[in-house]
Design a protein around this motif. Structure first.
Motif, PDB file in Angstrom:
ATOM      1  N   ALA A  90       0.841  -1.200   0.000  1.00 46.42           N
ATOM      2  CA  ALA A  90       0.000   0.000   0.000  1.00 46.42           C
ATOM      3  C   ALA A  90       0.871   1.244   0.000  1.00 46.42           C
ATOM      4  O   ALA A  90       1.998   1.233   0.509  1.00 46.42           O
ATOM      5  N   THR A  91       0.331   2.324  -0.555  1.00 45.40           N
ATOM      6  CA  THR A  91       1.071   3.579  -0.684  1.00 45.40           C
ATOM      7  C   THR A  91       0.243   4.733  -0.143  1.00 45.40           C
ATOM      8  O   THR A  91      -0.972   4.786  -0.335  1.00 45.40           O
ATOM      9  N   SER A  92       0.930   5.662   0.531  1.00 44.32           N
ATOM     10  CA  SER A  92       0.279   6.860   1.054  1.00 44.32           C
ATOM     11  C   SER A  92       1.205   8.052   0.857  1.00 44.32           C
ATOM     12  O   SER A  92       2.398   7.898   0.629  1.00 44.32           O
ATOM     13  N   GLY A  93       0.647   9.249   0.957  1.00 45.44           N
ATOM     14  CA  GLY A  93       1.425  10.474   0.830  1.00 45.44           C
ATOM     15  C   GLY A  93       0.485  11.659   0.761  1.00 45.44           C
ATOM     16  O   GLY A  93      -0.730  11.504   0.579  1.00 45.44           O
ATOM     17  N   TRP A  94       1.029  12.858   0.865  1.00 44.98           N
ATOM     18  CA  TRP A  94       0.155  14.031   0.933  1.00 44.98           C
ATOM     19  C   TRP A  94      -0.524  14.329  -0.404  1.00 44.98           C
ATOM     20  O   TRP A  94      -1.565  14.989  -0.431  1.00 44.98           O
ATOM     21  N   ARG A  95       0.004  13.808  -1.497  1.00 44.01           N
ATOM     22  CA  ARG A  95      -0.610  14.031  -2.803  1.00 44.01           C
ATOM     23  C   ARG A  95      -1.630  12.940  -3.158  1.00 44.01           C
ATOM     24  O   ARG A  95      -2.190  12.940  -4.252  1.00 44.01           O
ATOM     25  N   GLY A  96      -1.824  11.987  -2.266  1.00 41.36           N
ATOM     26  CA  GLY A  96      -2.672  10.847  -2.579  1.00 41.36           C
ATOM     27  C   GLY A  96      -4.155  11.155  -2.443  1.00 41.36           C
ATOM     28  O   GLY A  96      -4.582  12.298  -2.257  1.00 41.36           O
ATOM     29  N   ARG A  97      -4.964  10.088  -2.489  1.00 46.02           N
ATOM     30  CA  ARG A  97      -6.418  10.267  -2.480  1.00 46.02           C
ATOM     31  C   ARG A  97      -6.963  10.516  -1.075  1.00 46.02           C
ATOM     32  O   ARG A  97      -8.131  10.881  -0.926  1.00 46.02           O
ATOM     33  N   SER A  98      -6.132  10.306  -0.041  1.00 47.48           N
ATOM     34  CA  SER A  98      -6.553  10.582   1.335  1.00 47.48           C
ATOM     35  C   SER A  98      -5.672  11.676   1.914  1.00 47.48           C
ATOM     36  O   SER A  98      -4.540  11.882   1.471  1.00 47.48           O
ATOM     37  N   HIS A  99      -6.175  12.375   2.904  1.00 45.08           N
ATOM     38  CA  HIS A  99      -5.403  13.433   3.544  1.00 45.08           C
ATOM     39  C   HIS A  99      -4.264  12.852   4.373  1.00 45.08           C
ATOM     40  O   HIS A  99      -4.372  11.762   4.937  1.00 45.08           O
ATOM     41  N   SER A 100      -3.174  13.611   4.459  1.00 44.37           N
ATOM     42  CA  SER A 100      -2.001  13.179   5.219  1.00 44.37           C
ATOM     43  C   SER A 100      -1.575  14.283   6.169  1.00 44.37           C
ATOM     44  O   SER A 100      -1.689  15.473   5.861  1.00 44.37           O
ATOM     45  N   LEU A 101      -1.050  13.883   7.322  1.00 46.99           N
ATOM     46  CA  LEU A 101      -0.516  14.837   8.284  1.00 46.99           C
ATOM     47  C   LEU A 101       0.916  15.216   7.963  1.00 46.99           C
ATOM     48  O   LEU A 101       1.458  16.156   8.551  1.00 46.99           O
TER      49      LEU A 101
ATOM     50  N   THR B 109       1.890  24.256   3.761  1.00 45.50           N
ATOM     51  CA  THR B 109       0.561  24.790   4.065  1.00 45.50           C
ATOM     52  C   THR B 109      -0.345  23.659   4.546  1.00 45.50           C
ATOM     53  O   THR B 109      -0.260  22.531   4.051  1.00 45.50           O
ATOM     54  N   ARG B 110      -1.192  23.980   5.503  1.00 46.60           N
ATOM     55  CA  ARG B 110      -2.064  22.975   6.107  1.00 46.60           C
ATOM     56  C   ARG B 110      -3.436  23.572   6.372  1.00 46.60           C
ATOM     57  O   ARG B 110      -3.582  24.785   6.593  1.00 46.60           O
ATOM     58  N   GLU B 111      -4.425  22.701   6.383  1.00 48.26           N
ATOM     59  CA  GLU B 111      -5.788  23.100   6.734  1.00 48.26           C
ATOM     60  C   GLU B 111      -6.393  22.023   7.618  1.00 48.26           C
ATOM     61  O   GLU B 111      -5.952  20.862   7.598  1.00 48.26           O
ATOM     62  N   ARG B 112      -7.413  22.413   8.364  1.00 49.95           N
ATOM     63  CA  ARG B 112      -8.122  21.435   9.181  1.00 49.95           C
ATOM     64  C   ARG B 112      -8.780  20.396   8.282  1.00 49.95           C
ATOM     65  O   ARG B 112      -9.411  20.732   7.272  1.00 49.95           O
TER      66      ARG B 112
ATOM     67  N   ASP C 192     -16.777  15.061   7.219  1.00 45.55           N
ATOM     68  CA  ASP C 192     -16.883  13.755   7.876  1.00 45.55           C
ATOM     69  C   ASP C 192     -15.536  13.067   8.037  1.00 45.55           C
ATOM     70  O   ASP C 192     -15.474  11.871   8.311  1.00 45.55           O
ATOM     71  N   SER C 193     -14.439  13.821   7.916  1.00 48.56           N
ATOM     72  CA  SER C 193     -13.107  13.221   8.011  1.00 48.56           C
ATOM     73  C   SER C 193     -12.873  12.590   9.375  1.00 48.56           C
ATOM     74  O   SER C 193     -13.229  13.166  10.414  1.00 48.56           O
ATOM     75  N   ASP C 194     -12.247  11.423   9.380  1.00 49.62           N
ATOM     76  CA  ASP C 194     -11.899  10.781  10.648  1.00 49.62           C
ATOM     77  C   ASP C 194     -10.770  11.510  11.360  1.00 49.62           C
ATOM     78  O   ASP C 194     -10.494  11.228  12.525  1.00 49.62           O
ATOM     79  N   LEU C 195     -10.120  12.465  10.686  1.00 52.54           N
ATOM     80  CA  LEU C 195      -9.015  13.222  11.294  1.00 52.54           C
ATOM     81  C   LEU C 195      -9.504  14.443  12.067  1.00 52.54           C
ATOM     82  O   LEU C 195      -8.713  15.106  12.741  1.00 52.54           O
ATOM     83  N   GLY C 196     -10.775  14.757  11.962  1.00 51.71           N
ATOM     84  CA  GLY C 196     -11.344  15.851  12.741  1.00 51.71           C
ATOM     85  C   GLY C 196     -10.660  17.179  12.470  1.00 51.71           C
ATOM     86  O   GLY C 196     -10.463  17.579  11.322  1.00 51.71           O
ATOM     87  N   ALA C 197     -10.257  17.866  13.544  1.00 49.97           N
ATOM     88  CA  ALA C 197      -9.649  19.188  13.426  1.00 49.97           C
ATOM     89  C   ALA C 197      -8.147  19.134  13.186  1.00 49.97           C
ATOM     90  O   ALA C 197      -7.500  20.197  13.109  1.00 49.97           O
ATOM     91  N   ARG C 198      -7.579  17.968  13.052  1.00 55.14           N
ATOM     92  CA  ARG C 198      -6.138  17.868  12.808  1.00 55.14           C
ATOM     93  C   ARG C 198      -5.776  18.535  11.484  1.00 55.14           C
ATOM     94  O   ARG C 198      -6.527  18.493  10.524  1.00 55.14           O
ATOM     95  N   LEU C 199      -4.577  19.136  11.459  1.00 54.94           N
ATOM     96  CA  LEU C 199      -4.127  19.848  10.274  1.00 54.94           C
ATOM     97  C   LEU C 199      -3.517  18.877   9.273  1.00 54.94           C
ATOM     98  O   LEU C 199      -2.614  18.116   9.609  1.00 54.94           O
ATOM     99  N   VAL C 200      -4.027  18.919   8.040  1.00 53.00           N
ATOM    100  CA  VAL C 200      -3.518  18.058   6.981  1.00 53.00           C
ATOM    101  C   VAL C 200      -2.796  18.909   5.947  1.00 53.00           C
ATOM    102  O   VAL C 200      -3.091  20.099   5.767  1.00 53.00           O
TER     103      VAL C 200
END
Length: 287
Positions: free
Chosen positions: A164-175, A211-214, A221-229
């Motif tokens: 599996a692959t993840s990253g900030w440019r992927g289809r899900s948000h990343s911290l 740059t980051r946003e909540r 409905d993000s499971d990350l809530g108020a965390r900055l992505v």
């Protein structure tokens, strides 16, 4: 993006099965005697049909890090895959793509299945199985040029059941700020969760070029809530790239020591790190 409202099954031009429903889009590969391949495809389709509705029914539970165990078969896989990564913050949703792939592959590999190779690709998160031989995958690709950054050569003896692959440019948000992190584990769900957490760790907290946003401002409905992505990464020096990768490498190495993954490749700004020894990762020729 247009999602299919009802499950759909069809064949690709190269003869593979494609299963789609809502945001789920699977490419299913099976090799072996033709009768066994047809039977495996039917089992894959049958296992896939109820998946999305079952997951939607349990979304509130799956979007929190702690809570009672879910009841659906895919949801239980998600929960089992993410629980061992505690105390890191992670919800079962971090393993959803891999868990769906694992679930469909498990149906294909019913007792007496007769296949020699099978894998289920869920948008780049892959559950795989092979009876013998070796499989070579291009991984850790550049998210802009799509050029592969490394290769993973997986044999039937390595115990790798998921990539599996993840990253900030992927289809899900990343911290974090990783361009790509690819993890190899015993299941696709475990690889999915690990790639997410390692990518989160590749980071430069409070860096002015990032740059980051909540998360909940981008997706309520993000499971990350108020965390900055992460929403953008500007210019970084070579030393800063090294610092960010060091953070991610430390987390990946801890996961290898704990037996949560077998190997990983981390990429940031054309610089890559390889962790783990069970699977050999090599820079491709003429990269």
């Amino acid at each position: 993006m247009i999602w299919r409202e009802v499950p759909a099954a069809g064949m690709t031009l190269d003869g593979r099965l494609r299963l789609q429903h809502g945001p789920i889009d699977l490419i299913v590969t099976a090799e072996g005697p033709e009768t066994e391949v047809r039977a495996a495809r039917l089992r894959a389709r049958g296992a896939f049909l109820p998946v999305l509705e079952e997951l939607v029914a349990e979304l509130p539970r799956l979007r929190v890090a702690e809570g009672p165990a879910p009841s659906g078969p895919v949801a239980r896989r998600m929960h089992r895959a993410t629980a061992p990564f505690a105390p890191d913050f992670v919800t079962p949703m971090a393993a959803v793509a891999g868990a769906v792939a694992d679930h469909v592959l498990a149906a294909m590999l019913a007792p007496g299945h007769g296949l020699i190779h099978a894998h289920v690709n869920n948008g780049g998160d892959i559950a795989l199985w092979q009876a013998s031989g070796a499989l070579t995958l291009s991984i850790c690709e550049d998210p802009v040029t799509r050029a592969p950054g490394a290769q993973a050569r997986i044999t039937a003896r390595d115990g790798v059941g998921g990539v599996a692959t993840s990253g900030w440019r992927g289809r899900s948000h990343s911290l974090g700020i990783a361009d790509a992190v690819t993890a190899l584990a015993r299941t696709a769900a475990a690889a999915d969760a690990a790639a997410t957490l390692i990518a989160n760790a590749v980071d430069l907290p409070d860096h002015p070029a990032v740059t980051r946003e909540r998360a909940d401002a981008l997706a309520p409905d993000s499971d990350l809530g108020a965390r900055l992505v992460t929403t953008g990464v500007g210019a970084l020096s070579a030393d800063e790239v090294t610092e960010a990768l060091d953070r991610g490498q430390a987390r990946a190495e801890s996961f290898v020591r704990r037996g949560l993954i077998l190997s990983a490749c981390l990429a940031l700004r054309s610089t890559r790190r390889v962790v783990g020894h069970h699977v050999q990762l090599q820079e491709p020729q003429n990269a």
